[in-house]
Design a protein around this motif. Sequence first.
Motif, PDB file in Angstrom:
ATOM      1  N   GLU A  65      49.058 -22.861   1.769  1.00  0.00           N
ATOM      2  CA  GLU A  65      48.470 -21.679   2.397  1.00  0.00           C
ATOM      3  C   GLU A  65      47.252 -21.250   1.606  1.00  0.00           C
ATOM      4  O   GLU A  65      47.086 -21.604   0.437  1.00  0.00           O
ATOM      5  N   SER A  66      46.411 -20.490   2.278  1.00  0.00           N
ATOM      6  CA  SER A  66      45.248 -19.944   1.629  1.00  0.00           C
ATOM      7  C   SER A  66      45.717 -18.859   0.657  1.00  0.00           C
ATOM      8  O   SER A  66      46.643 -18.115   0.958  1.00  0.00           O
ATOM      9  N   ALA A  67      45.117 -18.765  -0.535  1.00  0.00           N
ATOM     10  CA  ALA A  67      45.588 -17.803  -1.545  1.00  0.00           C
ATOM     11  C   ALA A  67      44.396 -17.199  -2.271  1.00  0.00           C
ATOM     12  O   ALA A  67      44.111 -17.531  -3.421  1.00  0.00           O
ATOM     13  N   ALA A  68      43.686 -16.322  -1.584  1.00  0.00           N
ATOM     14  CA  ALA A  68      42.509 -15.687  -2.162  1.00  0.00           C
ATOM     15  C   ALA A  68      42.888 -14.863  -3.396  1.00  0.00           C
ATOM     16  O   ALA A  68      44.011 -14.375  -3.488  1.00  0.00           O
ATOM     17  N   PRO A  69      41.963 -14.710  -4.357  1.00  0.00           N
ATOM     18  CA  PRO A  69      42.239 -13.856  -5.524  1.00  0.00           C
ATOM     19  C   PRO A  69      42.660 -12.446  -5.087  1.00  0.00           C
ATOM     20  O   PRO A  69      42.102 -11.904  -4.134  1.00  0.00           O
ATOM     21  N   LEU A  70      43.648 -11.902  -5.787  1.00  0.00           N
ATOM     22  CA  LEU A  70      44.239 -10.622  -5.390  1.00  0.00           C
ATOM     23  C   LEU A  70      43.335  -9.437  -5.695  1.00  0.00           C
ATOM     24  O   LEU A  70      43.339  -8.446  -4.976  1.00  0.00           O
ATOM     25  N   THR A  71      42.582  -9.524  -6.790  1.00  0.00           N
ATOM     26  CA  THR A  71      41.804  -8.358  -7.214  1.00  0.00           C
ATOM     27  C   THR A  71      40.370  -8.767  -7.545  1.00  0.00           C
ATOM     28  O   THR A  71      40.043  -9.947  -7.558  1.00  0.00           O
ATOM     29  N   GLY A  72      39.555  -7.793  -7.827  1.00  0.00           N
ATOM     30  CA  GLY A  72      38.175  -8.039  -8.226  1.00  0.00           C
ATOM     31  C   GLY A  72      37.256  -8.102  -7.022  1.00  0.00           C
ATOM     32  O   GLY A  72      37.690  -8.047  -5.878  1.00  0.00           O
ATOM     33  N   GLU A  73      35.973  -8.208  -7.332  1.00  0.00           N
ATOM     34  CA  GLU A  73      34.977  -8.232  -6.258  1.00  0.00           C
ATOM     35  C   GLU A  73      34.985  -9.554  -5.514  1.00  0.00           C
ATOM     36  O   GLU A  73      34.633  -9.622  -4.344  1.00  0.00           O
ATOM     37  N   LEU A  74      35.363 -10.614  -6.202  1.00  0.00           N
ATOM     38  CA  LEU A  74      35.361 -11.941  -5.583  1.00  0.00           C
ATOM     39  C   LEU A  74      36.767 -12.248  -5.076  1.00  0.00           C
ATOM     40  O   LEU A  74      37.536 -12.937  -5.733  1.00  0.00           O
ATOM     41  N   SER A  75      37.080 -11.713  -3.897  1.00  0.00           N
ATOM     42  CA  SER A  75      38.443 -11.890  -3.388  1.00  0.00           C
ATOM     43  C   SER A  75      38.462 -12.574  -2.024  1.00  0.00           C
ATOM     44  O   SER A  75      39.475 -12.540  -1.340  1.00  0.00           O
ATOM     45  N   GLN A  76      37.361 -13.230  -1.647  1.00  0.00           N
ATOM     46  CA  GLN A  76      37.356 -13.972  -0.393  1.00  0.00           C
ATOM     47  C   GLN A  76      38.085 -15.308  -0.588  1.00  0.00           C
ATOM     48  O   GLN A  76      38.044 -15.874  -1.681  1.00  0.00           O
ATOM     49  N   PRO A  77      38.718 -15.838   0.468  1.00  0.00           N
ATOM     50  CA  PRO A  77      39.438 -17.115   0.336  1.00  0.00           C
ATOM     51  C   PRO A  77      38.496 -18.312   0.162  1.00  0.00           C
ATOM     52  O   PRO A  77      38.904 -19.335  -0.357  1.00  0.00           O
TER      53      PRO A  77
END
Length: 453
Positions: free
Chosen positions: A60-72
């Motif tokens: 599955e897609s797992a984009a970063p949870l926090t921070g400004e860079l959270s796109q998948p």
Amino acid sequence: MKRYIGKSCRITALALLLAVLLSGCISGSVSELYVLPKLPEDYQKLQKKIEEVLAQNSAESAAPLTGELSQPVQLQDLDGDGVKEAIAFFRVTSDERPLKIYIYRQLGEEYEVAAVIEGAGSAINCVAYENLGDTPAKEIVVSWQMSEKVYSLAAYSIAHDQVLELVRTDDYTDFRVFDLDMDNQKELIVLMAGETGGSSRVDLYNFHSVLELESSAMLSQNTTSPVENGMQTGYLKDHVPAVFVPSYYSENGRITDIMAWRDGRIQNITLDPETGESSSTVRWYNQVSGTDINGDGIMELPEPYALPDPKQTTTAVNFWALRWRQFDINGTPTTVFTTYHNERDGWYFILPDQWEGKVCLSRSDQAGGSERAVIFSYWEEGSGMEPEPFLVIYRLTGENRERRADMAGRFRLYPPQGEDNNVIYAGRLLDCSWDSGLTEESVQAAFSLISGS
Ligand SMILES: [Ca+2]
Ligand SMILES: [Ca+2]
Ligand SMILES: [Ca+2]
């Protein structure tokens, strides 16, 4: 919830996001999101590559949870050749190292997998792309979530399609990437909270042919723990870079350790060797944090003190004044100015130096809270006099707020006369036997909104 969505749904959602991301309209409205532009040919090819990963069992897609860079899916020129690579984040739960960061390189119209960073843990907490080495390439800093509230930090370089783990810390608390030693190259600065506050430290990873732990500095003793998300980077006097780390101190207290580069290493420049504490930064009022209050690029920390209060019956302080102080490399503070901060009403006022010891404040809330006022009065402790009001600052909301702001004797502080806002601030000067030195213009100059409120 993600795991219950069908795979095709996930792919569609990802394609949608990719389309939005690549077309550069990240801030588009929801309705715009669903009017899909046709993907350019090469992005469709990237999408196909991403779908190949998602087609695996339990992927599955797992984009970063926090921070400004959270796109998948993120675009970054990692190798510095002027062409952006695509970075996509996945979780493949059946794998021993389930978290995967795929780096795709564009070759003509095609995308190919250049490298894959794999990690153990439950999620990718956050990611940063920073140049920490001596080549034009950016390194990838990844915070891996190992379990609830336990994070591991690692930095990777990608060279010749090989992933190299440069550093790794266990159970870190926070990090910043910042040029602390002023050599025009950023360092990795990691806050490591100990079992007790007194065993907490800041580690500096610096690049000398390899990225390595160069030096550490201990935080103050006798604290409970660092304040969550409290670490800030900023500047001392003469624009010397520094890291400001607040910690909980006793009940309701805060202490801020200031870390800077001195004598070839990171040092806690406010730490008093006698007490083991950054005693000069202790404060007992904690609603306001350090900020560049006067906009000169240098960080100021607030030093609260209780204003004189004729109505004070307990030891609880009703009104605090804040001395805003900047520090030099030796940890010596200088006050830039003093304010009264009204967090509840969203404004602050610069208190002239000559008012010290002569002014008390009181509050007057009317009309069900739609008119909240703070009254500044002349009063000297032990004089036996009654407080003599000379200035009122109003926060006006609700119906008729404009009319109330423009009543005789009142003048606008925000927004300007003739403009409306949900909240209007107004001032009023009152006759007083003591000369406060104020004019409408100087009240306006001393008044500011607290940003973010
Ligand atoms: Ca590139
Ligand atoms: Ca540096
Ligand atoms: Ca400043």
